[in-house]
Design a protein around this motif. Structure first.
Motif, short mmCIF file in Angstrom:
data_model
loop_
_atom_site.label_atom_id
_atom_site.label_comp_id
_atom_site.label_asym_id
_atom_site.label_seq_id
_atom_site.Cartn_x
_atom_site.Cartn_y
_atom_site.Cartn_z
N ALA A 112 31.58 66.00 51.12
CA ALA A 112 32.62 65.11 50.59
C ALA A 112 32.96 64.03 51.61
O ALA A 112 33.18 62.86 51.24
N ALA A 113 32.98 64.39 52.89
CA ALA A 113 33.25 63.40 53.93
C ALA A 113 32.13 62.37 54.01
O ALA A 113 32.39 61.16 54.18
N LEU A 114 30.88 62.81 53.88
CA LEU A 114 29.76 61.87 53.86
C LEU A 114 29.85 60.92 52.67
O LEU A 114 29.61 59.72 52.80
N SER A 115 30.20 61.45 51.52
CA SER A 115 30.34 60.61 50.33
C SER A 115 31.46 59.60 50.50
O SER A 115 31.32 58.43 50.10
N LEU A 116 32.55 60.03 51.09
CA LEU A 116 33.67 59.12 51.32
C LEU A 116 33.28 58.03 52.31
O LEU A 116 33.63 56.86 52.12
N ALA A 117 32.54 58.39 53.35
CA ALA A 117 32.08 57.38 54.31
C ALA A 117 31.15 56.37 53.62
O ALA A 117 31.24 55.17 53.87
N GLY A 118 30.28 56.85 52.77
CA GLY A 118 29.40 55.96 52.02
C GLY A 118 30.18 55.05 51.08
O GLY A 118 29.88 53.86 50.96
N LEU A 119 31.20 55.59 50.45
CA LEU A 119 32.03 54.80 49.55
C LEU A 119 32.77 53.71 50.32
O LEU A 119 32.86 52.56 49.87
N LEU A 120 33.28 54.05 51.49
CA LEU A 120 33.96 53.05 52.31
C LEU A 120 32.99 51.96 52.75
O LEU A 120 33.35 50.78 52.81
N GLY A 121 31.75 52.35 53.05
CA GLY A 121 30.73 51.36 53.39
C GLY A 121 30.43 50.43 52.23
O GLY A 121 30.27 49.22 52.42
N LEU A 122 30.37 50.96 51.02
CA LEU A 122 30.14 50.13 49.85
C LEU A 122 31.29 49.16 49.62
O LEU A 122 31.08 47.98 49.30
N VAL A 123 32.51 49.63 49.81
CA VAL A 123 33.68 48.75 49.67
C VAL A 123 33.63 47.64 50.71
O VAL A 123 33.92 46.48 50.42
N TRP A 178 23.05 47.23 54.98
CA TRP A 178 24.26 48.06 55.09
C TRP A 178 24.64 48.65 53.74
O TRP A 178 25.09 49.80 53.65
N ASN A 179 24.45 47.86 52.69
CA ASN A 179 24.74 48.33 51.34
C ASN A 179 23.83 49.50 50.97
O ASN A 179 24.29 50.52 50.44
N LEU A 180 22.55 49.36 51.25
CA LEU A 180 21.60 50.43 50.94
C LEU A 180 21.88 51.68 51.77
O LEU A 180 21.79 52.81 51.26
N ALA A 181 22.23 51.49 53.03
CA ALA A 181 22.55 52.64 53.89
C ALA A 181 23.80 53.36 53.39
O ALA A 181 23.85 54.60 53.37
N ALA A 182 24.81 52.60 52.98
CA ALA A 182 26.04 53.22 52.47
C ALA A 182 25.77 53.96 51.16
O ALA A 182 26.28 55.06 50.94
N LEU A 183 24.95 53.39 50.31
CA LEU A 183 24.59 54.05 49.06
C LEU A 183 23.82 55.34 49.33
O LEU A 183 24.08 56.38 48.71
N PHE A 184 22.88 55.28 50.27
CA PHE A 184 22.10 56.46 50.64
C PHE A 184 23.02 57.54 51.21
O PHE A 184 22.89 58.71 50.86
N LEU A 185 23.95 57.16 52.06
CA LEU A 185 24.88 58.13 52.65
C LEU A 185 25.73 58.79 51.57
O LEU A 185 25.96 60.01 51.59
N SER A 186 26.18 58.00 50.62
CA SER A 186 26.98 58.54 49.54
C SER A 186 26.19 59.51 48.68
O SER A 186 26.68 60.59 48.30
N VAL A 187 24.95 59.18 48.38
CA VAL A 187 24.10 60.06 47.56
C VAL A 187 23.81 61.36 48.31
O VAL A 187 23.87 62.45 47.73
N ILE A 188 23.48 61.26 49.59
CA ILE A 188 23.22 62.46 50.38
C ILE A 188 24.47 63.34 50.42
O ILE A 188 24.38 64.57 50.30
N GLY A 189 25.63 62.72 50.59
CA GLY A 189 26.87 63.49 50.60
C GLY A 189 27.11 64.22 49.28
O GLY A 189 27.51 65.38 49.27
N LEU A 190 26.84 63.55 48.17
CA LEU A 190 27.01 64.20 46.87
C LEU A 190 26.02 65.34 46.69
O LEU A 190 26.36 66.38 46.11
N MET A 191 24.81 65.17 47.19
CA MET A 191 23.83 66.25 47.10
C MET A 191 24.27 67.44 47.95
O MET A 191 24.11 68.60 47.53
N VAL A 192 24.84 67.19 49.11
CA VAL A 192 25.33 68.29 49.95
C VAL A 192 26.49 69.00 49.27
O VAL A 192 26.59 70.23 49.33
N VAL A 193 27.36 68.25 48.59
CA VAL A 193 28.46 68.87 47.86
C VAL A 193 27.92 69.79 46.76
O VAL A 193 28.39 70.93 46.59
#
Length: 72
Positions: free
Chosen positions: A10-21, A50-65
């Motif tokens: 969830a923390a990874l997904s939140l970090a990715g979401l903040l990156g997208l914002v 940066w956009n692609l990295a944030a999206l990737f981080l968010s997806v990885i976080g959701l998969m970990v969840v």
């Protein structure tokens, strides 16, 4: 144990979401500043990795969840 995995994801997904914002705000700021097409294109090309990295981080976080919920 699996609760930690879930919250970590969830923390990874939140970090990715903040990156997208941040990416959205950066491009909006560039559009409002009245740059020429070439300058705006350069800004967008700079934000794209940066956009692609944030999206990737968010997806990885959701998969970990999902893994944490499934195993827990």
């Amino acid at each position: 144990m699996f609760e930690v995995i879930t919250w970590g994801g969830a923390a990874l997904s939140l970090a990715g979401l903040l990156g997208l914002v941040w990416c959205i705000l950066r491009v909006m700021k560039a559009r409002r500043s009245g740059l020429s097409d070439d300058e705006l294109r350069a800004v967008v090309q700079g934000v794209l990795p940066w956009n692609l990295a944030a999206l990737f981080l968010s997806v990885i976080g959701l998969m970990v969840v999902i893994v944490g919920i499934s195993l827990g």
